[in-house]
Design a protein around this motif. Sequence first.
Motif, PDB file in Angstrom:
ATOM      1  N   PRO A 166       0.811  -1.210   0.000  1.00 44.23           N
ATOM      2  CA  PRO A 166       0.000   0.000   0.000  1.00 44.23           C
ATOM      3  C   PRO A 166       0.849   1.268   0.000  1.00 44.23           C
ATOM      4  O   PRO A 166       2.021   1.251   0.366  1.00 44.23           O
ATOM      5  CB  PRO A 166      -0.781  -0.120   1.314  1.00 44.23           C
ATOM      6  CG  PRO A 166       0.136  -0.896   2.198  1.00 44.23           C
ATOM      7  CD  PRO A 166       0.844  -1.871   1.299  1.00 44.23           C
ATOM      8  N   ALA A 167       0.225   2.355  -0.413  1.00 43.81           N
ATOM      9  CA  ALA A 167       0.898   3.658  -0.394  1.00 43.81           C
ATOM     10  C   ALA A 167       0.930   4.232   1.016  1.00 43.81           C
ATOM     11  O   ALA A 167       1.778   5.061   1.334  1.00 43.81           O
ATOM     12  CB  ALA A 167       0.190   4.626  -1.338  1.00 43.81           C
ATOM     13  N   PHE A 168      -0.001   3.790   1.874  1.00 44.11           N
ATOM     14  CA  PHE A 168      -0.116   4.313   3.233  1.00 44.11           C
ATOM     15  C   PHE A 168      -0.269   3.165   4.226  1.00 44.11           C
ATOM     16  O   PHE A 168      -0.779   2.107   3.872  1.00 44.11           O
ATOM     17  CB  PHE A 168      -1.346   5.225   3.362  1.00 44.11           C
ATOM     18  CG  PHE A 168      -1.350   6.387   2.419  1.00 44.11           C
ATOM     19  CD1 PHE A 168      -0.617   7.526   2.696  1.00 44.11           C
ATOM     20  CD2 PHE A 168      -2.090   6.347   1.256  1.00 44.11           C
ATOM     21  CE1 PHE A 168      -0.624   8.603   1.826  1.00 44.11           C
ATOM     22  CE2 PHE A 168      -2.105   7.415   0.375  1.00 44.11           C
ATOM     23  CZ  PHE A 168      -1.371   8.551   0.668  1.00 44.11           C
ATOM     24  N   ALA A 169       0.137   3.437   5.460  1.00 45.40           N
ATOM     25  CA  ALA A 169      -0.039   2.447   6.524  1.00 45.40           C
ATOM     26  C   ALA A 169      -0.336   3.157   7.835  1.00 45.40           C
ATOM     27  O   ALA A 169       0.210   4.228   8.116  1.00 45.40           O
ATOM     28  CB  ALA A 169       1.206   1.582   6.673  1.00 45.40           C
ATOM     29  N   VAL A 170      -1.204   2.550   8.629  1.00 46.70           N
ATOM     30  CA  VAL A 170      -1.504   2.996   9.988  1.00 46.70           C
ATOM     31  C   VAL A 170      -1.262   1.783  10.864  1.00 46.70           C
ATOM     32  O   VAL A 170      -1.900   0.743  10.688  1.00 46.70           O
ATOM     33  CB  VAL A 170      -2.961   3.487  10.125  1.00 46.70           C
ATOM     34  CG1 VAL A 170      -3.269   3.856  11.572  1.00 46.70           C
ATOM     35  CG2 VAL A 170      -3.218   4.671   9.200  1.00 46.70           C
ATOM     36  N   VAL A 171      -0.320   1.899  11.801  1.00 46.91           N
ATOM     37  CA  VAL A 171       0.120   0.742  12.579  1.00 46.91           C
ATOM     38  C   VAL A 171       0.105   1.070  14.066  1.00 46.91           C
ATOM     39  O   VAL A 171       0.545   2.141  14.479  1.00 46.91           O
ATOM     40  CB  VAL A 171       1.551   0.327  12.152  1.00 46.91           C
ATOM     41  CG1 VAL A 171       2.012  -0.902  12.908  1.00 46.91           C
ATOM     42  CG2 VAL A 171       1.625   0.092  10.654  1.00 46.91           C
ATOM     43  N   ASP A 172      -0.385   0.109  14.861  1.00 44.88           N
ATOM     44  CA  ASP A 172      -0.349   0.229  16.312  1.00 44.88           C
ATOM     45  C   ASP A 172       1.088  -0.029  16.772  1.00 44.88           C
ATOM     46  O   ASP A 172       1.701  -1.024  16.376  1.00 44.88           O
ATOM     47  CB  ASP A 172      -1.301  -0.785  16.939  1.00 44.88           C
ATOM     48  CG  ASP A 172      -1.423  -0.639  18.449  1.00 44.88           C
ATOM     49  OD1 ASP A 172      -0.812   0.279  19.028  1.00 44.88           O
ATOM     50  OD2 ASP A 172      -2.139  -1.447  19.049  1.00 44.88           O
ATOM     51  N   LEU A 173       1.624   0.846  17.597  1.00 42.82           N
ATOM     52  CA  LEU A 173       3.016   0.754  18.036  1.00 42.82           C
ATOM     53  C   LEU A 173       3.293  -0.479  18.885  1.00 42.82           C
ATOM     54  O   LEU A 173       4.342  -1.090  18.779  1.00 42.82           O
ATOM     55  CB  LEU A 173       3.406   2.014  18.823  1.00 42.82           C
ATOM     56  CG  LEU A 173       4.838   2.082  19.319  1.00 42.82           C
ATOM     57  CD1 LEU A 173       5.808   2.152  18.154  1.00 42.82           C
ATOM     58  CD2 LEU A 173       5.029   3.275  20.225  1.00 42.82           C
TER      59      LEU A 173
ATOM     60  N   ALA B  77       6.303   4.346   1.204  1.00 47.99           N
ATOM     61  CA  ALA B  77       4.980   4.373   1.840  1.00 47.99           C
ATOM     62  C   ALA B  77       5.004   5.341   3.014  1.00 47.99           C
ATOM     63  O   ALA B  77       5.983   5.423   3.754  1.00 47.99           O
ATOM     64  CB  ALA B  77       4.581   2.977   2.311  1.00 47.99           C
ATOM     65  N   ARG B  78       3.907   6.046   3.176  1.00 44.90           N
ATOM     66  CA  ARG B  78       3.778   6.986   4.291  1.00 44.90           C
ATOM     67  C   ARG B  78       3.049   6.266   5.413  1.00 44.90           C
ATOM     68  O   ARG B  78       1.919   5.844   5.240  1.00 44.90           O
ATOM     69  CB  ARG B  78       3.039   8.236   3.855  1.00 44.90           C
ATOM     70  CG  ARG B  78       3.829   9.007   2.801  1.00 44.90           C
ATOM     71  CD  ARG B  78       3.118  10.256   2.365  1.00 44.90           C
ATOM     72  NE  ARG B  78       2.804  11.158   3.451  1.00 44.90           N
ATOM     73  CZ  ARG B  78       3.650  12.039   3.998  1.00 44.90           C
ATOM     74  NH1 ARG B  78       4.877  12.130   3.540  1.00 44.90           N
ATOM     75  NH2 ARG B  78       3.275  12.831   4.963  1.00 44.90           N
ATOM     76  N   ALA B  79       3.713   6.117   6.543  1.00 41.99           N
ATOM     77  CA  ALA B  79       3.142   5.389   7.675  1.00 41.99           C
ATOM     78  C   ALA B  79       2.981   6.311   8.868  1.00 41.99           C
ATOM     79  O   ALA B  79       3.822   7.179   9.119  1.00 41.99           O
ATOM     80  CB  ALA B  79       4.034   4.213   8.042  1.00 41.99           C
ATOM     81  N   ILE B  80       1.899   6.105   9.592  1.00 48.82           N
ATOM     82  CA  ILE B  80       1.737   6.771  10.877  1.00 48.82           C
ATOM     83  C   ILE B  80       1.547   5.695  11.934  1.00 48.82           C
ATOM     84  O   ILE B  80       1.101   4.589  11.636  1.00 48.82           O
ATOM     85  CB  ILE B  80       0.577   7.789  10.908  1.00 48.82           C
ATOM     86  CG1 ILE B  80      -0.758   7.124  10.647  1.00 48.82           C
ATOM     87  CG2 ILE B  80       0.822   8.918   9.939  1.00 48.82           C
ATOM     88  CD1 ILE B  80      -1.927   8.044  10.913  1.00 48.82           C
ATOM     89  N   VAL B  81       1.904   6.029  13.146  1.00 52.12           N
ATOM     90  CA  VAL B  81       1.823   5.088  14.259  1.00 52.12           C
ATOM     91  C   VAL B  81       0.757   5.581  15.230  1.00 52.12           C
ATOM     92  O   VAL B  81       0.697   6.763  15.553  1.00 52.12           O
ATOM     93  CB  VAL B  81       3.191   4.969  14.961  1.00 52.12           C
ATOM     94  CG1 VAL B  81       3.076   4.185  16.246  1.00 52.12           C
ATOM     95  CG2 VAL B  81       4.202   4.324  14.034  1.00 52.12           C
ATOM     96  N   LEU B  82      -0.088   4.650  15.673  1.00 50.21           N
ATOM     97  CA  LEU B  82      -1.098   4.933  16.685  1.00 50.21           C
ATOM     98  C   LEU B  82      -0.739   4.188  17.957  1.00 50.21           C
ATOM     99  O   LEU B  82      -0.184   3.096  17.901  1.00 50.21           O
ATOM    100  CB  LEU B  82      -2.471   4.438  16.226  1.00 50.21           C
ATOM    101  CG  LEU B  82      -3.057   5.032  14.968  1.00 50.21           C
ATOM    102  CD1 LEU B  82      -4.405   4.390  14.674  1.00 50.21           C
ATOM    103  CD2 LEU B  82      -3.205   6.522  15.073  1.00 50.21           C
ATOM    104  N   THR B  83      -1.070   4.773  19.081  1.00 50.55           N
ATOM    105  CA  THR B  83      -0.853   4.084  20.338  1.00 50.55           C
ATOM    106  C   THR B  83      -1.807   4.591  21.401  1.00 50.55           C
ATOM    107  O   THR B  83      -2.233   5.741  21.353  1.00 50.55           O
ATOM    108  CB  THR B  83       0.597   4.228  20.831  1.00 50.55           C
ATOM    109  OG1 THR B  83       0.767   3.415  21.995  1.00 50.55           O
ATOM    110  CG2 THR B  83       0.948   5.652  21.158  1.00 50.55           C
ATOM    111  N   GLY B  84      -2.146   3.718  22.305  1.00 51.28           N
ATOM    112  CA  GLY B  84      -2.957   4.097  23.454  1.00 51.28           C
ATOM    113  C   GLY B  84      -2.095   4.542  24.617  1.00 51.28           C
ATOM    114  O   GLY B  84      -2.601   4.916  25.658  1.00 51.28           O
TER     115      GLY B  84
END
Length: 175
Positions: free
Chosen positions: A56-63, A77-84
Amino acid sequence: MAERWQASSTERTLLIVDDDKPFLQRLARAMETRGFTVRTAESVADGLMQLEIASPAFAVVDLRLGGGNGKARRPDARAIVLTGYGNIATAVNAVKLGAVDYLSKPVDADHVVHALLNGDRAVEPPEKPMTPDRIRWEHIQRIYELCNQNVSETARRLNMHRRTLQRILAKRAPK
């Protein structure tokens, strides 16, 4: 100043990797309504299998998943990281892993889109931010799901009375 990164409609492919299934499903639906072609994975291993099918061109991943990352598969690919668990140490770790941005859960889908498409440009305050009651409700729902919908365990972890939690869970989500 960074240029606004534009992706053509054929490049709006997104992989979301998160072990919180309800959150994963909600975010996937929200991103699809915003024009992304979305694939999901509940673990890093599943995510790497998805990368074998298509990059994919983009990714959203839990840290907090662990198990590596697929950045080498498509370095552009442009990725961002999500975390609680938002703190400076995890933000630094996310950037070291190659993320263009780092967002704390609960996160609004518009913020995710902005982070993916605009990179390091300043985020404008949302027109309709989540209310404190909504943020509290989202957090309670997340912990409830993580505790396999066990009210007693959720109440213990949130340090609240079980009956109070039951009343909150019985109500509709605040706006």
